[in-house]
Design an enzyme around this catalytic site. Structure first.
Site, PDB file in Angstrom:
ATOM      1  CE1 TYR A   1       6.346   7.892   0.102  1.00  0.00           C
ATOM      2  CE2 TYR A   1       7.890   6.619  -1.230  1.00  0.00           C
ATOM      3  CZ  TYR A   1       7.009   6.705  -0.159  1.00  0.00           C
ATOM      4  OH  TYR A   1       6.792   5.613   0.635  1.00  0.00           O
TER       5      TYR A   1
ATOM      6  CG  HIS B   1       3.091   3.792   4.367  1.00  0.00           C
ATOM      7  ND1 HIS B   1       3.157   4.848   3.490  1.00  0.00           N
ATOM      8  CD2 HIS B   1       4.285   3.160   4.251  1.00  0.00           C
ATOM      9  CE1 HIS B   1       4.342   4.858   2.893  1.00  0.00           C
ATOM     10  NE2 HIS B   1       5.045   3.833   3.346  1.00  0.00           N
TER      11      HIS B   1
ATOM     12  CB  SER C   1       8.135   1.514  -4.568  1.00  0.00           C
ATOM     13  OG  SER C   1       8.673   2.481  -3.684  1.00  0.00           O
TER      14      SER C   1
ATOM     15  CE  LYS D   1      -0.091   2.217  -1.050  1.00  0.00           C
ATOM     16  NZ  LYS D   1       0.373   2.359   0.345  1.00  0.00           N
TER      17      LYS D   1
ATOM     18  CB  THR E   1       2.581   7.667  -1.080  1.00  0.00           C
ATOM     19  OG1 THR E   1       2.414   6.424  -1.769  1.00  0.00           O
ATOM     20  CG2 THR E   1       2.683   7.396   0.408  1.00  0.00           C
TER      21      THR E   1
END
Length: 363
Positions: free
Chosen positions: A131, A250, A107, A226, A157
Protein backbone atom coordinates in the site's frame (compact mmCIF):
# COMPACT_ATOMS: atom_id res chain seq x y z
CA UNK A 1 -8.51 -34.32 13.59
CA UNK A 2 -10.49 -35.95 10.79
CA UNK A 3 -8.87 -36.19 7.38
CA UNK A 4 -9.51 -33.15 5.23
CA UNK A 5 -9.58 -33.79 1.49
CA UNK A 6 -10.52 -30.37 0.06
CA UNK A 7 -10.44 -26.67 0.86
CA UNK A 8 -14.11 -26.72 1.86
CA UNK A 9 -13.28 -29.19 4.64
CA UNK A 10 -10.76 -26.75 6.04
CA UNK A 11 -13.13 -23.81 5.70
CA UNK A 12 -15.94 -25.59 7.52
CA UNK A 13 -13.67 -26.44 10.45
CA UNK A 14 -11.95 -23.04 10.53
CA UNK A 15 -15.25 -21.19 10.85
CA UNK A 16 -15.93 -23.27 13.96
CA UNK A 17 -12.59 -22.70 15.69
CA UNK A 18 -11.79 -19.07 14.85
CA UNK A 19 -12.84 -16.34 17.25
CA UNK A 20 -15.94 -14.45 16.02
CA UNK A 21 -13.77 -11.36 15.47
CA UNK A 22 -11.28 -13.20 13.26
CA UNK A 23 -13.93 -15.30 11.53
CA UNK A 24 -15.94 -12.27 10.43
CA UNK A 25 -12.85 -10.34 9.39
CA UNK A 26 -11.59 -13.15 7.18
CA UNK A 27 -14.80 -14.34 5.59
CA UNK A 28 -16.82 -11.20 5.00
CA UNK A 29 -17.17 -9.15 1.83
CA UNK A 30 -18.46 -5.65 1.20
CA UNK A 31 -22.09 -4.54 1.33
CA UNK A 32 -24.68 -7.25 0.67
CA UNK A 33 -21.84 -9.57 -0.41
CA UNK A 34 -23.20 -10.00 -3.93
CA UNK A 35 -19.70 -9.93 -5.42
CA UNK A 36 -18.41 -12.27 -2.71
CA UNK A 37 -20.92 -14.90 -3.78
CA UNK A 38 -20.26 -14.14 -7.43
CA UNK A 39 -16.55 -14.88 -7.06
CA UNK A 40 -17.38 -18.57 -6.59
CA UNK A 41 -20.56 -18.75 -8.66
CA UNK A 42 -18.81 -17.42 -11.76
CA UNK A 43 -16.38 -20.34 -11.75
CA UNK A 44 -19.30 -22.75 -11.49
CA UNK A 45 -20.72 -21.41 -14.76
CA UNK A 46 -17.59 -22.22 -16.75
CA UNK A 47 -17.37 -25.66 -18.38
CA UNK A 48 -14.20 -27.61 -19.19
CA UNK A 49 -14.18 -29.36 -22.57
CA UNK A 50 -11.68 -32.25 -22.23
CA UNK A 51 -9.68 -33.60 -25.14
CA UNK A 52 -9.25 -37.38 -25.39
CA UNK A 53 -6.47 -39.81 -26.35
CA UNK A 54 -3.61 -37.56 -25.38
CA UNK A 55 -0.46 -38.77 -23.68
CA UNK A 56 -0.64 -37.57 -20.08
CA UNK A 57 1.92 -39.98 -18.70
CA UNK A 58 3.90 -36.99 -17.48
CA UNK A 59 2.07 -33.83 -16.46
CA UNK A 60 4.33 -30.84 -15.75
CA UNK A 61 2.68 -28.10 -13.70
CA UNK A 62 5.80 -25.95 -13.45
CA UNK A 63 5.90 -22.51 -15.00
CA UNK A 64 7.99 -19.33 -14.91
CA UNK A 65 6.66 -16.16 -13.31
CA UNK A 66 8.62 -12.90 -13.54
CA UNK A 67 11.66 -14.98 -14.41
CA UNK A 68 11.36 -17.28 -11.40
CA UNK A 69 10.49 -20.96 -11.87
CA UNK A 70 7.65 -22.18 -9.67
CA UNK A 71 6.42 -25.73 -9.24
CA UNK A 72 2.81 -25.00 -10.11
CA UNK A 73 0.68 -22.11 -11.40
CA UNK A 74 -0.78 -21.42 -7.95
CA UNK A 75 0.59 -19.12 -5.27
CA UNK A 76 -0.44 -17.49 -2.02
CA UNK A 77 -2.17 -14.11 -2.22
CA UNK A 78 -1.66 -11.41 0.42
CA UNK A 79 -4.04 -11.51 3.38
CA UNK A 80 -3.76 -9.32 6.45
CA UNK A 81 -3.40 -10.21 10.12
CA UNK A 82 -2.68 -13.91 9.74
CA UNK A 83 -1.68 -14.37 13.39
CA UNK A 84 -5.35 -14.01 14.26
CA UNK A 85 -5.66 -17.50 12.72
CA UNK A 86 -2.52 -19.03 14.25
CA UNK A 87 0.41 -17.74 16.35
CA UNK A 88 2.87 -18.44 13.51
CA UNK A 89 0.76 -16.49 11.02
CA UNK A 90 2.51 -15.33 7.86
CA UNK A 91 5.71 -17.21 8.72
CA UNK A 92 3.82 -20.52 8.58
CA UNK A 93 2.31 -19.73 5.19
CA UNK A 94 5.68 -18.61 3.84
CA UNK A 95 7.19 -21.91 4.97
CA UNK A 96 4.36 -23.75 3.23
CA UNK A 97 5.05 -21.85 0.00
CA UNK A 98 8.75 -22.65 0.32
CA UNK A 99 8.01 -26.37 0.75
CA UNK A 100 5.63 -26.30 -2.23
CA UNK A 101 8.04 -24.40 -4.46
CA UNK A 102 5.66 -21.53 -5.13
CA UNK A 103 5.12 -17.84 -4.36
CA UNK A 104 4.21 -16.28 -1.03
CA UNK A 105 2.89 -12.71 -1.02
CA UNK A 106 3.25 -10.83 2.25
CA UNK A 107 0.68 -8.15 3.08
CA UNK A 108 1.89 -4.72 4.11
CA UNK A 109 -0.52 -4.98 7.05
CA UNK A 110 0.79 -8.32 8.22
CA UNK A 111 1.35 -9.47 11.78
CA UNK A 112 4.81 -10.80 10.89
CA UNK A 113 7.46 -8.45 9.57
CA UNK A 114 9.32 -8.55 6.28
CA UNK A 115 12.43 -9.66 8.14
CA UNK A 116 10.64 -12.35 10.18
CA UNK A 117 9.16 -13.89 7.04
CA UNK A 118 12.50 -13.74 5.22
CA UNK A 119 14.19 -15.56 8.12
CA UNK A 120 11.42 -18.17 8.36
CA UNK A 121 11.43 -19.06 4.66
CA UNK A 122 14.75 -17.93 3.16
CA UNK A 123 14.42 -20.07 0.02
CA UNK A 124 10.82 -19.17 -0.79
CA UNK A 125 9.95 -16.86 -3.66
CA UNK A 126 8.53 -13.93 -1.71
CA UNK A 127 6.66 -10.87 -2.95
CA UNK A 128 5.61 -7.85 -0.90
CA UNK A 129 2.11 -6.49 -1.35
CA UNK A 130 2.39 -2.73 -1.04
CA UNK A 131 0.00 0.00 0.00
CA UNK A 132 1.28 3.49 -0.70
CA UNK A 133 1.12 5.68 2.41
CA UNK A 134 0.73 9.43 2.43
CA UNK A 135 4.16 9.46 4.03
CA UNK A 136 6.16 8.30 1.05
CA UNK A 137 9.23 7.82 3.22
CA UNK A 138 7.41 4.98 4.97
CA UNK A 139 6.53 3.45 1.60
CA UNK A 140 10.13 3.64 0.44
CA UNK A 141 11.33 2.21 3.73
CA UNK A 142 9.16 -0.88 3.13
CA UNK A 143 10.42 -1.18 -0.43
CA UNK A 144 14.05 -1.04 0.61
CA UNK A 145 13.50 -3.51 3.44
CA UNK A 146 11.90 -5.92 0.96
CA UNK A 147 14.83 -5.55 -1.42
CA UNK A 148 17.33 -6.17 1.36
CA UNK A 149 15.38 -9.23 2.56
CA UNK A 150 15.45 -10.86 -0.86
CA UNK A 151 11.86 -10.31 -1.95
CA UNK A 152 11.43 -10.68 -5.70
CA UNK A 153 8.55 -8.33 -6.59
CA UNK A 154 6.26 -5.58 -5.33
CA UNK A 155 2.52 -6.11 -5.61
CA UNK A 156 1.03 -2.63 -5.68
CA UNK A 157 -2.58 -2.73 -4.53
CA UNK A 158 -4.52 0.00 -6.34
CA UNK A 159 -8.13 -0.74 -5.35
CA UNK A 160 -8.01 0.40 -1.73
CA UNK A 161 -7.68 4.15 -1.21
CA UNK A 162 -9.82 3.26 1.81
CA UNK A 163 -11.48 0.08 3.04
CA UNK A 164 -14.90 -1.01 1.78
CA UNK A 165 -18.30 -1.27 3.45
CA UNK A 166 -17.54 -4.28 5.64
CA UNK A 167 -20.57 -4.47 7.83
CA UNK A 168 -19.60 -7.14 10.32
CA UNK A 169 -16.37 -5.29 11.00
CA UNK A 170 -18.50 -2.28 11.92
CA UNK A 171 -20.86 -4.41 14.01
CA UNK A 172 -17.88 -5.93 15.83
CA UNK A 173 -16.12 -2.56 16.17
CA UNK A 174 -13.11 -4.32 14.70
CA UNK A 175 -9.63 -3.46 15.90
CA UNK A 176 -6.48 -5.51 15.73
CA UNK A 177 -6.28 -7.69 18.87
CA UNK A 178 -4.12 -6.17 21.60
CA UNK A 179 -1.58 -9.00 21.59
CA UNK A 180 -0.85 -8.44 17.88
CA UNK A 181 0.72 -5.61 15.90
CA UNK A 182 1.05 -4.29 12.37
CA UNK A 183 4.56 -5.66 12.28
CA UNK A 184 5.84 -3.78 9.25
CA UNK A 185 4.97 -0.32 10.53
CA UNK A 186 5.32 -0.85 14.29
CA UNK A 187 8.37 1.36 14.73
CA UNK A 188 6.98 4.03 12.42
CA UNK A 189 3.69 4.10 14.35
CA UNK A 190 5.43 4.62 17.67
CA UNK A 191 7.85 7.15 16.23
CA UNK A 192 5.10 9.26 14.68
CA UNK A 193 2.42 8.78 17.34
CA UNK A 194 -0.08 7.17 14.96
CA UNK A 195 -0.22 3.91 16.89
CA UNK A 196 -3.96 4.04 17.57
CA UNK A 197 -4.95 5.39 14.18
CA UNK A 198 -6.83 3.00 11.85
CA UNK A 199 -4.33 1.64 9.35
CA UNK A 200 -6.30 2.70 6.28
CA UNK A 201 -6.18 6.31 7.45
CA UNK A 202 -2.49 6.24 6.55
CA UNK A 203 -3.13 5.30 2.91
CA UNK A 204 -2.57 7.91 0.22
CA UNK A 205 -5.92 8.61 -1.45
CA UNK A 206 -4.26 10.83 -4.04
CA UNK A 207 -2.47 7.87 -5.66
CA UNK A 208 -2.46 8.11 -9.46
CA UNK A 209 -0.88 6.39 -12.45
CA UNK A 210 2.06 8.77 -12.31
CA UNK A 211 2.87 7.26 -8.92
CA UNK A 212 3.42 3.90 -10.59
CA UNK A 213 6.18 5.52 -12.60
CA UNK A 214 7.51 7.09 -9.39
CA UNK A 215 7.58 3.72 -7.64
CA UNK A 216 9.26 2.11 -10.62
CA UNK A 217 12.00 4.76 -10.47
CA UNK A 218 12.64 3.95 -6.80
CA UNK A 219 13.20 0.19 -7.02
CA UNK A 220 14.89 -2.51 -9.05
CA UNK A 221 12.03 -4.93 -8.29
CA UNK A 222 9.32 -5.69 -10.86
CA UNK A 223 5.91 -4.20 -10.10
CA UNK A 224 2.68 -6.19 -10.19
CA UNK A 225 -0.45 -4.02 -10.16
CA UNK A 226 -3.16 -5.74 -8.15
CA UNK A 227 -6.82 -4.79 -8.34
CA UNK A 228 -7.34 -4.52 -12.11
CA UNK A 229 -10.90 -5.18 -13.37
CA UNK A 230 -11.03 -3.26 -16.66
CA UNK A 231 -9.27 -3.33 -20.01
CA UNK A 232 -8.60 0.39 -19.71
CA UNK A 233 -6.65 0.01 -16.47
CA UNK A 234 -4.82 -3.04 -17.80
CA UNK A 235 -3.59 -0.99 -20.76
CA UNK A 236 -2.56 1.85 -18.46
CA UNK A 237 -0.56 -0.67 -16.43
CA UNK A 238 1.46 -1.38 -19.56
CA UNK A 239 1.87 2.33 -20.31
CA UNK A 240 3.22 3.09 -16.85
CA UNK A 241 5.72 0.26 -16.72
CA UNK A 242 4.18 -2.60 -14.75
CA UNK A 243 5.66 -6.05 -15.30
CA UNK A 244 2.40 -7.82 -14.48
CA UNK A 245 -1.18 -7.27 -13.39
CA UNK A 246 -3.33 -9.20 -10.95
CA UNK A 247 -6.98 -9.29 -11.97
CA UNK A 248 -8.70 -9.01 -8.60
CA UNK A 249 -11.67 -7.52 -6.79
CA UNK A 250 -9.85 -7.62 -3.43
CA UNK A 251 -11.73 -10.69 -2.27
CA UNK A 252 -14.97 -8.74 -2.91
CA UNK A 253 -14.15 -6.62 0.15
CA UNK A 254 -14.13 -3.18 -1.51
CA UNK A 255 -17.10 -2.37 -3.78
CA UNK A 256 -20.10 -4.68 -3.81
CA UNK A 257 -21.54 -5.21 -7.28
CA UNK A 258 -18.24 -5.43 -9.15
CA UNK A 259 -17.73 -8.48 -11.38
CA UNK A 260 -15.95 -11.62 -10.31
CA UNK A 261 -12.32 -11.58 -11.37
CA UNK A 262 -12.79 -14.58 -13.66
CA UNK A 263 -15.60 -12.81 -15.56
CA UNK A 264 -13.36 -10.02 -16.81
CA UNK A 265 -10.18 -12.05 -17.20
CA UNK A 266 -10.65 -13.06 -20.90
CA UNK A 267 -11.14 -9.54 -22.23
CA UNK A 268 -8.19 -8.25 -20.22
CA UNK A 269 -5.92 -11.06 -21.44
CA UNK A 270 -6.99 -10.37 -25.02
CA UNK A 271 -6.24 -6.66 -24.64
CA UNK A 272 -2.79 -6.91 -23.06
CA UNK A 273 -1.64 -9.84 -25.25
CA UNK A 274 1.92 -10.70 -24.20
CA UNK A 275 2.95 -7.22 -23.14
CA UNK A 276 2.87 -8.21 -19.46
CA UNK A 277 1.99 -11.22 -17.34
CA UNK A 278 -1.58 -11.60 -16.09
CA UNK A 279 -2.52 -13.26 -12.79
CA UNK A 280 -5.81 -13.71 -11.00
CA UNK A 281 -7.22 -14.12 -7.50
CA UNK A 282 -10.73 -14.30 -6.08
CA UNK A 283 -13.03 -17.25 -5.45
CA UNK A 284 -10.48 -19.97 -6.19
CA UNK A 285 -11.07 -22.97 -3.94
CA UNK A 286 -10.25 -26.02 -6.06
CA UNK A 287 -7.99 -27.24 -8.81
CA UNK A 288 -10.62 -26.95 -11.51
CA UNK A 289 -10.85 -23.21 -10.74
CA UNK A 290 -7.12 -22.84 -11.39
CA UNK A 291 -7.42 -24.81 -14.63
CA UNK A 292 -10.27 -22.61 -15.84
CA UNK A 293 -8.30 -19.45 -15.04
CA UNK A 294 -5.30 -20.74 -16.97
CA UNK A 295 -7.48 -21.75 -19.91
CA UNK A 296 -8.88 -18.22 -20.01
CA UNK A 297 -5.40 -16.75 -20.17
CA UNK A 298 -4.03 -16.28 -16.66
CA UNK A 299 -0.36 -17.05 -16.15
CA UNK A 300 -0.78 -17.71 -12.43
CA UNK A 301 -3.61 -18.00 -9.89
CA UNK A 302 -3.44 -17.00 -6.23
CA UNK A 303 -5.45 -18.07 -3.17
CA UNK A 304 -6.00 -16.06 0.00
CA UNK A 305 -8.78 -17.26 2.26
CA UNK A 306 -8.00 -21.00 1.82
CA UNK A 307 -4.62 -20.38 3.45
CA UNK A 308 -6.31 -18.69 6.41
CA UNK A 309 -8.62 -21.67 6.88
CA UNK A 310 -5.56 -23.93 6.74
CA UNK A 311 -3.72 -21.87 9.37
CA UNK A 312 -6.71 -21.85 11.71
CA UNK A 313 -7.03 -25.63 11.57
CA UNK A 314 -3.44 -26.81 11.76
CA UNK A 315 -0.90 -24.02 11.34
CA UNK A 316 2.00 -24.69 9.00
CA UNK A 317 0.99 -28.33 8.52
CA UNK A 318 -2.48 -27.25 7.44
CA UNK A 319 -1.05 -24.72 5.00
CA UNK A 320 1.25 -27.30 3.46
CA UNK A 321 -1.65 -29.72 3.18
CA UNK A 322 -3.94 -27.23 1.44
CA UNK A 323 -1.29 -26.44 -1.17
CA UNK A 324 -0.76 -30.14 -1.82
CA UNK A 325 -4.51 -30.77 -2.02
CA UNK A 326 -4.78 -28.04 -4.62
CA UNK A 327 -1.72 -29.33 -6.47
CA UNK A 328 -3.30 -32.80 -6.64
CA UNK A 329 -6.57 -31.34 -7.93
CA UNK A 330 -4.80 -29.24 -10.57
CA UNK A 331 -2.74 -32.24 -11.68
CA UNK A 332 -5.82 -34.42 -11.90
CA UNK A 333 -7.72 -31.81 -13.92
CA UNK A 334 -4.83 -31.45 -16.34
CA UNK A 335 -4.57 -35.19 -16.80
CA UNK A 336 -8.28 -35.87 -17.21
CA UNK A 337 -8.65 -32.91 -19.60
CA UNK A 338 -5.84 -33.99 -21.89
CA UNK A 339 -3.28 -31.32 -21.04
CA UNK A 340 0.24 -32.12 -19.86
CA UNK A 341 2.16 -28.86 -19.50
CA UNK A 342 0.97 -25.74 -17.67
CA UNK A 343 3.09 -23.36 -19.73
CA UNK A 344 2.47 -24.84 -23.17
CA UNK A 345 -0.87 -23.46 -24.39
CA UNK A 346 -2.24 -26.88 -25.37
CA UNK A 347 -5.67 -26.73 -26.97
CA UNK A 348 -7.99 -27.68 -24.15
CA UNK A 349 -10.99 -25.41 -24.01
CA UNK A 350 -13.41 -23.95 -21.54
CA UNK A 351 -16.74 -22.40 -22.42
CA UNK A 352 -18.52 -19.64 -20.56
CA UNK A 353 -22.06 -20.89 -20.95
CA UNK A 354 -23.64 -17.88 -19.33
CA UNK A 355 -22.17 -15.36 -21.80
CA UNK A 356 -23.36 -16.33 -25.30
CA UNK A 357 -21.07 -15.91 -28.31
CA UNK A 358 -17.99 -15.10 -26.26
CA UNK A 359 -14.71 -16.65 -27.40
CA UNK A 360 -13.51 -19.79 -25.71
CA UNK A 361 -10.31 -19.82 -23.75
CA UNK A 362 -7.57 -22.26 -24.68
CA UNK A 363 -5.06 -24.19 -22.64
Amino acid sequence: MKKFVCVNDYEEQALKVLTPLARDYYKDGAGEEISLKLNKEAFNKIRILPRMLRDVTKVDLSTTVLGEKVSMPLGIAPTALQRMAHPDGECANAKAAEAAGTIFTLSTISTSSIEEVAAAAPKATKWLQLYVFFDRNLTLELVHRAEKAGFKALVLTVDAPSFGDRRNEMRNNFNIPLHLKYANIEEYSIRNNVYNRPIHKLFDKSLSWEDVSWLKSQTRLPIVIKGILTVEDALLSIKYGASAIQVSNHGARQVDGVPASIEVLPEIVQAVEDKLETYIDGGITQGTDVFKALALGAKMAFVGRPMLWALACDGENGSKDVLEILRREILLTFSLSGSNFAASGINVQVRRWYIPNRPRGNL
